[in-house]
Design a protein around this motif. Sequence first.
Motif, PDB file in Angstrom:
ATOM      1  N   ALA A 192      31.166  40.105  36.425  1.00 43.16           N
ATOM      2  CA  ALA A 192      31.213  39.084  35.226  1.00 43.16           C
ATOM      3  C   ALA A 192      31.855  39.838  33.996  1.00 43.16           C
ATOM      4  O   ALA A 192      31.553  41.108  34.014  1.00 43.16           O
ATOM      5  N   SER A 193      32.324  39.206  33.187  1.00 43.85           N
ATOM      6  CA  SER A 193      32.525  40.038  31.677  1.00 43.85           C
ATOM      7  C   SER A 193      31.090  40.219  31.233  1.00 43.85           C
ATOM      8  O   SER A 193      30.407  39.272  31.268  1.00 43.85           O
ATOM      9  N   THR A 194      31.025  41.393  31.023  1.00 47.55           N
ATOM     10  CA  THR A 194      29.789  42.231  30.479  1.00 47.55           C
ATOM     11  C   THR A 194      29.706  42.648  29.206  1.00 47.55           C
ATOM     12  O   THR A 194      30.522  43.717  29.036  1.00 47.55           O
ATOM     13  N   MET A 195      28.862  42.386  28.177  1.00 46.08           N
ATOM     14  CA  MET A 195      28.557  42.910  27.012  1.00 46.08           C
ATOM     15  C   MET A 195      27.907  44.208  27.303  1.00 46.08           C
ATOM     16  O   MET A 195      28.409  45.167  26.688  1.00 46.08           O
ATOM     17  N   ARG A 196      26.734  44.333  27.855  1.00 45.36           N
ATOM     18  CA  ARG A 196      25.674  45.098  27.687  1.00 45.36           C
ATOM     19  C   ARG A 196      25.057  45.064  29.324  1.00 45.36           C
ATOM     20  O   ARG A 196      24.527  43.974  29.398  1.00 45.36           O
ATOM     21  N   HIS A 197      24.892  46.123  29.885  1.00 43.58           N
ATOM     22  CA  HIS A 197      24.374  46.136  31.303  1.00 43.58           C
ATOM     23  C   HIS A 197      23.977  47.414  31.497  1.00 43.58           C
ATOM     24  O   HIS A 197      24.694  48.402  31.263  1.00 43.58           O
ATOM     25  N   PHE A 198      22.777  47.808  31.802  1.00 44.72           N
ATOM     26  CA  PHE A 198      22.040  48.912  32.040  1.00 44.72           C
ATOM     27  C   PHE A 198      21.617  49.035  33.741  1.00 44.72           C
ATOM     28  O   PHE A 198      20.854  48.331  34.142  1.00 44.72           O
ATOM     29  N   ASP A 199      22.510  49.997  34.556  1.00 41.62           N
ATOM     30  CA  ASP A 199      21.910  50.246  35.619  1.00 41.62           C
ATOM     31  C   ASP A 199      21.060  51.367  36.004  1.00 41.62           C
ATOM     32  O   ASP A 199      21.342  52.420  35.779  1.00 41.62           O
ATOM     33  N   VAL A 224      16.005  47.930  24.767  1.00 44.23           N
ATOM     34  CA  VAL A 224      16.895  48.937  25.537  1.00 44.23           C
ATOM     35  C   VAL A 224      18.403  49.107  24.988  1.00 44.23           C
ATOM     36  O   VAL A 224      18.806  50.049  24.880  1.00 44.23           O
ATOM     37  N   MET A 225      19.133  47.809  24.987  1.00 46.05           N
ATOM     38  CA  MET A 225      20.411  47.826  24.910  1.00 46.05           C
ATOM     39  C   MET A 225      20.879  48.514  23.424  1.00 46.05           C
ATOM     40  O   MET A 225      21.692  49.109  23.349  1.00 46.05           O
ATOM     41  N   SER A 226      19.949  48.183  22.633  1.00 44.65           N
ATOM     42  CA  SER A 226      19.990  48.601  21.188  1.00 44.65           C
ATOM     43  C   SER A 226      19.889  50.079  21.215  1.00 44.65           C
ATOM     44  O   SER A 226      20.694  50.770  20.437  1.00 44.65           O
ATOM     45  N   PHE A 227      18.952  50.722  21.795  1.00 48.49           N
ATOM     46  CA  PHE A 227      18.934  52.070  21.847  1.00 48.49           C
ATOM     47  C   PHE A 227      19.936  52.819  22.500  1.00 48.49           C
ATOM     48  O   PHE A 227      20.123  53.956  22.285  1.00 48.49           O
ATOM     49  N   LEU A 228      20.398  52.227  23.732  1.00 47.89           N
ATOM     50  CA  LEU A 228      21.480  52.838  24.571  1.00 47.89           C
ATOM     51  C   LEU A 228      22.841  52.690  23.572  1.00 47.89           C
ATOM     52  O   LEU A 228      23.575  53.742  23.642  1.00 47.89           O
ATOM     53  N   ASP A 229      23.047  51.618  22.771  1.00 48.13           N
ATOM     54  CA  ASP A 229      24.185  51.633  21.865  1.00 48.13           C
ATOM     55  C   ASP A 229      23.985  52.749  20.922  1.00 48.13           C
ATOM     56  O   ASP A 229      24.839  53.466  20.529  1.00 48.13           O
ATOM     57  N   ASP A 230      22.801  52.918  20.399  1.00 52.65           N
ATOM     58  CA  ASP A 230      22.455  54.206  19.414  1.00 52.65           C
ATOM     59  C   ASP A 230      22.824  55.684  19.861  1.00 52.65           C
ATOM     60  O   ASP A 230      23.506  56.184  19.420  1.00 52.65           O
ATOM     61  N   VAL A 231      22.420  55.950  21.383  1.00 56.24           N
ATOM     62  CA  VAL A 231      22.732  56.858  22.083  1.00 56.24           C
ATOM     63  C   VAL A 231      24.240  57.217  22.044  1.00 56.24           C
ATOM     64  O   VAL A 231      24.457  58.422  21.784  1.00 56.24           O
ATOM     65  N   ILE A 232      25.009  56.271  22.484  1.00 56.13           N
ATOM     66  CA  ILE A 232      26.429  56.245  22.305  1.00 56.13           C
ATOM     67  C   ILE A 232      27.225  56.582  21.170  1.00 56.13           C
ATOM     68  O   ILE A 232      27.876  57.526  20.676  1.00 56.13           O
ATOM     69  N   ASP A 233      26.458  55.692  19.884  1.00 54.49           N
ATOM     70  CA  ASP A 233      27.116  55.997  18.803  1.00 54.49           C
ATOM     71  C   ASP A 233      26.583  57.282  18.002  1.00 54.49           C
ATOM     72  O   ASP A 233      27.682  57.943  17.377  1.00 54.49           O
TER      73      ASP A 233
END
Length: 192
Positions: A142-149, A40-49
Amino acid sequence: MKYYVEEVYLTEIIFQCEQGLDAVHRAQVFLNKNEAPRHVMSFLDDVIDHASRASLLLWPVPGQETKNKQKQEANQRRASRGDHLRSVLELDDEHPIKSRKLRDNLHHFDERLDTITSKTPLVFIDGELGPRILVEVDGAVASTMRHFDYNTSTYYFQEVEFNIAEVVRGLADVRERCLARLASLKEKPRAG
């Protein structure tokens, strides 16, 4: 701008929009299964990119002032290209994919990670799916690298917020405008 040059840019923008839209659909598949947060995080990174790439073509970063004639010409070409494409697509500066934070996302990735990891004590969370409260420690985020709400459609990447639903609407809108413009170009006589 010559019609065939415009077609090249429109086609690339469509490609970037479609890749971003496809990535959000792939993320949704994993969300629906409630599995594989890393995917999920990888695909969301792709959306942003992909949104960032489309954004750069439409709202290019102004070049730095220079005395170098070639760089001046390149800066002017970028600015003219962006002006022309935004004009024919009727895009204003309030469009969701114009967001500077989209474009800066990759460019400052390392700097933000340096800032996050310099905090003490370091409480670092990566790949969390769910409400924002899940990444709170002692009442603070907390320090967050990737989080999806998924309740708010907000993707947090290195503490920068992205409303994924808004980005997706922006990508779909730009794609439709580009497709319409391409169709209108194909109807016109080819004078150059």
